[in-house]
Scaffold this motif. Sequence first.
Motif, PDB file in Angstrom:
ATOM      1  N   ASP A  12     -20.437  -5.225 -43.363  1.00 40.94           N
ATOM      2  CA  ASP A  12     -19.363  -5.144 -44.343  1.00 40.94           C
ATOM      3  C   ASP A  12     -18.211  -6.063 -43.934  1.00 40.94           C
ATOM      4  O   ASP A  12     -18.356  -6.887 -43.043  1.00 40.94           O
ATOM      5  CB  ASP A  12     -18.886  -3.693 -44.496  1.00 40.94           C
ATOM      6  CG  ASP A  12     -18.199  -3.175 -43.248  1.00 40.94           C
ATOM      7  OD1 ASP A  12     -18.311  -3.829 -42.187  1.00 40.94           O
ATOM      8  OD2 ASP A  12     -17.545  -2.134 -43.327  1.00 40.94           O
ATOM      9  N   GLU A  13     -17.081  -5.883 -44.583  1.00 37.01           N
ATOM     10  CA  GLU A  13     -15.933  -6.752 -44.327  1.00 37.01           C
ATOM     11  C   GLU A  13     -14.878  -6.113 -43.428  1.00 37.01           C
ATOM     12  O   GLU A  13     -13.868  -6.736 -43.141  1.00 37.01           O
ATOM     13  CB  GLU A  13     -15.277  -7.144 -45.667  1.00 37.01           C
ATOM     14  CG  GLU A  13     -16.197  -7.893 -46.600  1.00 37.01           C
ATOM     15  CD  GLU A  13     -16.597  -9.255 -46.052  1.00 37.01           C
ATOM     16  OE1 GLU A  13     -15.747  -9.929 -45.433  1.00 37.01           O
ATOM     17  OE2 GLU A  13     -17.765  -9.629 -46.225  1.00 37.01           O
ATOM     18  N   PHE A  14     -15.081  -4.853 -42.988  1.00 33.04           N
ATOM     19  CA  PHE A  14     -14.070  -4.207 -42.151  1.00 33.04           C
ATOM     20  C   PHE A  14     -14.644  -3.566 -40.889  1.00 33.04           C
ATOM     21  O   PHE A  14     -14.202  -3.854 -39.788  1.00 33.04           O
ATOM     22  CB  PHE A  14     -13.304  -3.146 -42.950  1.00 33.04           C
ATOM     23  CG  PHE A  14     -12.273  -2.432 -42.118  1.00 33.04           C
ATOM     24  CD1 PHE A  14     -11.088  -3.058 -41.779  1.00 33.04           C
ATOM     25  CD2 PHE A  14     -12.499  -1.146 -41.656  1.00 33.04           C
ATOM     26  CE1 PHE A  14     -10.139  -2.414 -40.992  1.00 33.04           C
ATOM     27  CE2 PHE A  14     -11.565  -0.498 -40.874  1.00 33.04           C
ATOM     28  CZ  PHE A  14     -10.384  -1.137 -40.541  1.00 33.04           C
ATOM     29  N   VAL A  15     -15.633  -2.686 -41.040  1.00 31.24           N
ATOM     30  CA  VAL A  15     -16.125  -1.910 -39.904  1.00 31.24           C
ATOM     31  C   VAL A  15     -16.695  -2.827 -38.821  1.00 31.24           C
ATOM     32  O   VAL A  15     -16.284  -2.753 -37.662  1.00 31.24           O
ATOM     33  CB  VAL A  15     -17.171  -0.861 -40.340  1.00 31.24           C
ATOM     34  CG1 VAL A  15     -17.804  -0.181 -39.138  1.00 31.24           C
ATOM     35  CG2 VAL A  15     -16.528   0.177 -41.248  1.00 31.24           C
ATOM     36  N   ARG A  16     -17.620  -3.664 -39.188  1.00 29.72           N
ATOM     37  CA  ARG A  16     -18.250  -4.517 -38.168  1.00 29.72           C
ATOM     38  C   ARG A  16     -17.286  -5.534 -37.568  1.00 29.72           C
ATOM     39  O   ARG A  16     -17.172  -5.638 -36.355  1.00 29.72           O
ATOM     40  CB  ARG A  16     -19.476  -5.215 -38.736  1.00 29.72           C
ATOM     41  CG  ARG A  16     -20.175  -6.010 -37.654  1.00 29.72           C
ATOM     42  CD  ARG A  16     -21.452  -6.594 -38.129  1.00 29.72           C
ATOM     43  NE  ARG A  16     -22.130  -7.250 -37.011  1.00 29.72           N
ATOM     44  CZ  ARG A  16     -23.189  -7.970 -37.140  1.00 29.72           C
ATOM     45  NH1 ARG A  16     -23.734  -8.131 -38.320  1.00 29.72           N
ATOM     46  NH2 ARG A  16     -23.737  -8.530 -36.101  1.00 29.72           N
ATOM     47  N   PRO A  17     -16.565  -6.292 -38.384  1.00 26.20           N
ATOM     48  CA  PRO A  17     -15.739  -7.334 -37.772  1.00 26.20           C
ATOM     49  C   PRO A  17     -14.466  -6.831 -37.092  1.00 26.20           C
ATOM     50  O   PRO A  17     -13.984  -7.471 -36.163  1.00 26.20           O
ATOM     51  CB  PRO A  17     -15.403  -8.268 -38.929  1.00 26.20           C
ATOM     52  CG  PRO A  17     -15.581  -7.470 -40.154  1.00 26.20           C
ATOM     53  CD  PRO A  17     -16.600  -6.422 -39.849  1.00 26.20           C
ATOM     54  N   TYR A  18     -13.916  -5.713 -37.547  1.00 25.46           N
ATOM     55  CA  TYR A  18     -12.634  -5.281 -36.988  1.00 25.46           C
ATOM     56  C   TYR A  18     -12.741  -3.973 -36.211  1.00 25.46           C
ATOM     57  O   TYR A  18     -12.429  -3.930 -35.023  1.00 25.46           O
ATOM     58  CB  TYR A  18     -11.581  -5.152 -38.093  1.00 25.46           C
ATOM     59  CG  TYR A  18     -11.351  -6.462 -38.806  1.00 25.46           C
ATOM     60  CD1 TYR A  18     -10.723  -7.526 -38.159  1.00 25.46           C
ATOM     61  CD2 TYR A  18     -11.792  -6.653 -40.107  1.00 25.46           C
ATOM     62  CE1 TYR A  18     -10.530  -8.734 -38.788  1.00 25.46           C
ATOM     63  CE2 TYR A  18     -11.606  -7.866 -40.749  1.00 25.46           C
ATOM     64  CZ  TYR A  18     -10.971  -8.903 -40.094  1.00 25.46           C
ATOM     65  OH  TYR A  18     -10.793 -10.099 -40.716  1.00 25.46           O
ATOM     66  N   LEU A  19     -13.180  -2.928 -36.850  1.00 24.08           N
ATOM     67  CA  LEU A  19     -13.270  -1.627 -36.196  1.00 24.08           C
ATOM     68  C   LEU A  19     -14.242  -1.674 -35.016  1.00 24.08           C
ATOM     69  O   LEU A  19     -13.983  -1.092 -33.961  1.00 24.08           O
ATOM     70  CB  LEU A  19     -13.684  -0.544 -37.199  1.00 24.08           C
ATOM     71  CG  LEU A  19     -13.647   0.887 -36.692  1.00 24.08           C
ATOM     72  CD1 LEU A  19     -12.253   1.255 -36.203  1.00 24.08           C
ATOM     73  CD2 LEU A  19     -14.112   1.844 -37.765  1.00 24.08           C
ATOM     74  N   GLY A  20     -15.332  -2.381 -35.164  1.00 23.86           N
ATOM     75  CA  GLY A  20     -16.293  -2.524 -34.073  1.00 23.86           C
ATOM     76  C   GLY A  20     -15.671  -3.170 -32.842  1.00 23.86           C
ATOM     77  O   GLY A  20     -15.943  -2.762 -31.708  1.00 23.86           O
ATOM     78  N   ASP A  21     -14.813  -4.167 -33.055  1.00 26.58           N
ATOM     79  CA  ASP A  21     -14.168  -4.843 -31.930  1.00 26.58           C
ATOM     80  C   ASP A  21     -13.101  -3.970 -31.283  1.00 26.58           C
ATOM     81  O   ASP A  21     -12.867  -4.059 -30.076  1.00 26.58           O
ATOM     82  CB  ASP A  21     -13.567  -6.180 -32.378  1.00 26.58           C
ATOM     83  CG  ASP A  21     -14.633  -7.225 -32.637  1.00 26.58           C
ATOM     84  OD1 ASP A  21     -15.764  -7.051 -32.133  1.00 26.58           O
ATOM     85  OD2 ASP A  21     -14.346  -8.200 -33.338  1.00 26.58           O
ATOM     86  N   VAL A  22     -12.438  -3.142 -32.054  1.00 27.21           N
ATOM     87  CA  VAL A  22     -11.483  -2.193 -31.477  1.00 27.21           C
ATOM     88  C   VAL A  22     -12.243  -1.144 -30.665  1.00 27.21           C
ATOM     89  O   VAL A  22     -11.850  -0.794 -29.550  1.00 27.21           O
ATOM     90  CB  VAL A  22     -10.622  -1.525 -32.573  1.00 27.21           C
ATOM     91  CG1 VAL A  22      -9.779  -0.395 -31.998  1.00 27.21           C
ATOM     92  CG2 VAL A  22      -9.724  -2.556 -33.253  1.00 27.21           C
ATOM     93  N   LEU A  23     -13.349  -0.668 -31.217  1.00 24.49           N
ATOM     94  CA  LEU A  23     -14.131   0.367 -30.535  1.00 24.49           C
ATOM     95  C   LEU A  23     -14.788  -0.127 -29.247  1.00 24.49           C
ATOM     96  O   LEU A  23     -14.956   0.648 -28.301  1.00 24.49           O
ATOM     97  CB  LEU A  23     -15.207   0.917 -31.470  1.00 24.49           C
ATOM     98  CG  LEU A  23     -14.732   1.793 -32.611  1.00 24.49           C
ATOM     99  CD1 LEU A  23     -15.899   2.183 -33.500  1.00 24.49           C
ATOM    100  CD2 LEU A  23     -14.036   3.032 -32.092  1.00 24.49           C
TER     101      LEU A  23
END
Length: 116
Positions: A12-23
């Motif tokens: 997607d456009e949020f979970v993988r590129p952003y939330l995944g990197d925060v996690l």
Amino acid sequence: MTELLIAVLIHDEFVRPYLGDVLVVLVIYCLVRIFEPIRWRLLPIFIFLFSAVVEFSQYFDLAQLFGLARYKILRIILGSVFDWKDIGCYAVGCIILGMYELFLYPHLSGKKQPKF
């Protein structure tokens, strides 16, 4: 496991590129805490530096250079595309970790705490 599922299944456009990197920095923090439960005051900074080094290795395509690109799991873990936004996400995750450490160990922040 969650990080691998995000990397493999979510596009997607949020979970993988952003939330995944925060996690991912939170996962690294938990991994370090398994082996070293004693508080390191600068652990969030060390994790950020480690994450940034991994990100810059993508810029120089070190996985290809060292012959690791053919291993899919390693390629997922190491990544393949350098992005400044990833470094920003690592910073956000490490800021969250720093706040967690201050909340968990307020007596080590340098401020006097009331005695109960």
